[in-house]
Design an enzyme around this catalytic site. Structure first.
Site, PDB file in Angstrom:
ATOM      1  N   LEU A 168      -8.470  -7.632 -11.027  1.00 13.59           N
ATOM      2  CA  LEU A 168      -7.082  -7.553 -10.598  1.00 13.59           C
ATOM      3  C   LEU A 168      -7.123  -7.052  -9.161  1.00 13.59           C
ATOM      4  CD1 LEU A 168      -5.293  -5.869 -13.659  1.00 13.59           C
ATOM      5  CD2 LEU A 168      -5.147  -8.264 -12.951  1.00 13.59           C
ATOM      6  N   ASP A 169      -6.304  -7.631  -8.285  1.00 14.07           N
ATOM      7  CA  ASP A 169      -6.376  -7.204  -6.899  1.00 14.07           C
ATOM      8  C   ASP A 169      -5.884  -5.759  -6.748  1.00 14.07           C
ATOM      9  OD1 ASP A 169      -3.520  -7.120  -6.144  1.00 14.07           O
ATOM     10  OD2 ASP A 169      -3.573  -9.285  -6.325  1.00 14.07           O
ATOM     11  N   TYR A 170      -6.107  -5.197  -5.595  1.00 17.29           N
ATOM     12  CA  TYR A 170      -5.898  -3.766  -5.329  1.00 17.29           C
ATOM     13  C   TYR A 170      -4.506  -3.298  -5.723  1.00 17.29           C
ATOM     14  CZ  TYR A 170      -6.193   0.617  -2.642  1.00 17.29           C
ATOM     15  OH  TYR A 170      -6.195   1.934  -2.256  1.00 17.29           O
ATOM     16  N   THR A 172      -2.365  -4.907  -7.785  1.00 24.81           N
ATOM     17  CA  THR A 172      -1.913  -5.397  -9.087  1.00 24.81           C
ATOM     18  C   THR A 172      -2.335  -4.416 -10.177  1.00 24.81           C
ATOM     19  OG1 THR A 172      -2.032  -7.692  -8.376  1.00 24.81           O
ATOM     20  CG2 THR A 172      -2.047  -7.297 -10.737  1.00 24.81           C
ATOM     21  N   ARG A 258       0.272 -14.390  -6.937  1.00 23.88           N
ATOM     22  CA  ARG A 258       0.967 -14.024  -5.692  1.00 23.88           C
ATOM     23  C   ARG A 258       1.124 -15.239  -4.775  1.00 23.88           C
ATOM     24  NH1 ARG A 258       1.540  -8.553  -5.011  1.00 23.88           N
ATOM     25  NH2 ARG A 258       0.208  -7.202  -6.302  1.00 23.88           N
TER      26      ARG A 258
END
Length: 306
Positions: A168-170, A172, A258
């Site tokens: 999961l990105d930073y 999220t 996103r």
């Protein structure tokens, strides 16, 4: 905003009626919602259709020095031994891919693969798989050269060396799986198995989201690395200023959710993953973990051919 951070409130949502229970506490939402049908896959991710009926041939599953199958099933939480005998006689148990109906068959749970109703029994006690509700501002790595908060703090209490399944990105938050089962991790991230993932997306939408947004997401949008399409999408909440949309897709490209919204002119202000396959985040508090139940893990393994 009518919806809470997980998108469960809002007009028409379940959370709207939480106070109308006559003083009784609201029912706890289950952290596991089984699929309507277990999607069996082989080792290459191709669908497998199990035999509708046993073929009547003698099984080769019997191990003279093993444990009785009904005892193994009872120990795995499938009820009393009598109930497990009924599972066996009903043709609902497979050992190494073969339906076993004889009572008294002995098996080696450490070496043989056992399924009940298509769900794999994980009998290796050295294997551990956790659900983490990842907070925002945490990097999906066990260490970070920039000194940012990472996943190591959430695995410190476990002696096993755990790895994250996907990322999961930073910014999220939400559901991230941690496991020491390398084969399970590999299959969950391999595109051939197409494991569904669900996200709750919040964004500014003065006047409400365009009517065609959900349709566009379902039909597909063009990104710089190719087309992307949501398997399902629906509006969860809107108040004329912000909107919350839930999307489900099986792709795992970098920041794909996103980027899908950005292609339509919307920058997400919050993004949470709430489901991976049959595993649901539920009401797990942010920054905490829980171990997958046997039923969750068995269904998840069956979906990726284990």
């Amino acid at each position: 905003m009518a919806a809470d951070r997980s998108g469960r409130g809002g007009s028409g949502g379940r959370g709207a009626g939480a106070g109308r229970t006559g003083g009784r506490p609201p029912r706890r939402r289950s952290a596991f919602t089984p699929p309507r049908q277990v999607r069996l896959r082989d080792g290459e991710g191709k669908p497998v259709v199990p035999d509708a009926e046993p073929n009547g041939e003698p099984t080769e599953a019997h191990r003279t020095d093993g444990e009785r199958l009904q005892k193994v099933l009872a120990g795995a939480g499938f009820g009393s031994r009598r109930a497990c005998e009924a599972l066996i006689s009903g043709g609902r148990v497979r050992v190494d891919g073969e339906i076993v109906q004889e009572q008294g068959v002995r098996v080696d749970p450490a070496a043989q693969v056992i399924h009940v109703d298509g769900r794999r029994l994980q009998l290796d006690e050295s294997k551990l798989t956790l659900v983490l509700n990842k907070p925002r501002a945490v990097v999906s790595a066990m260490s970070d050269p920039e000194g940012r908060r990472d996943l190591s703090e959430f695995t410190a209490a476990h002696s096993q060396r755990l790895y994250h399944v996907g990322r999961l990105d930073y910014e999220t938050e939400g559901l991230l799986l941690l496991t020491n089962d390398g084969e399970l991790a590999h299959r969950l991230t391999h595109p051939s198995f197409e494991v569904d993932k669900t996200y709750v997306c919040r964004f500014d939408a003065p006047g409400g989201p365009p009517r065609g947004l959900v349709k566009v997401l379902r039909e597909g949008v063009e990104l710089d690395d190719g087309p992307a399409r949501a398997d399902r999408a629906r509006v969860l909440a809107q108040d004329g200023r912000e909107a919350v949309v839930e999307v489900t897709l099986h792709e795992g490209r970098n920041r794909i959710v996103r980027r899908m919204f950005a292609s339509q002119g919307f920058e997400l202000t919050a993004l949470m993953r709430t489901r991976i396959g049959p595993v649901v985040l539920g009401d797990l508090p942010t920054g905490t973990t829980r171990e997958l139940t046997g039923r969750e893990l068995g269904t998840l393994m069956a979906e990726v051919g284990l």
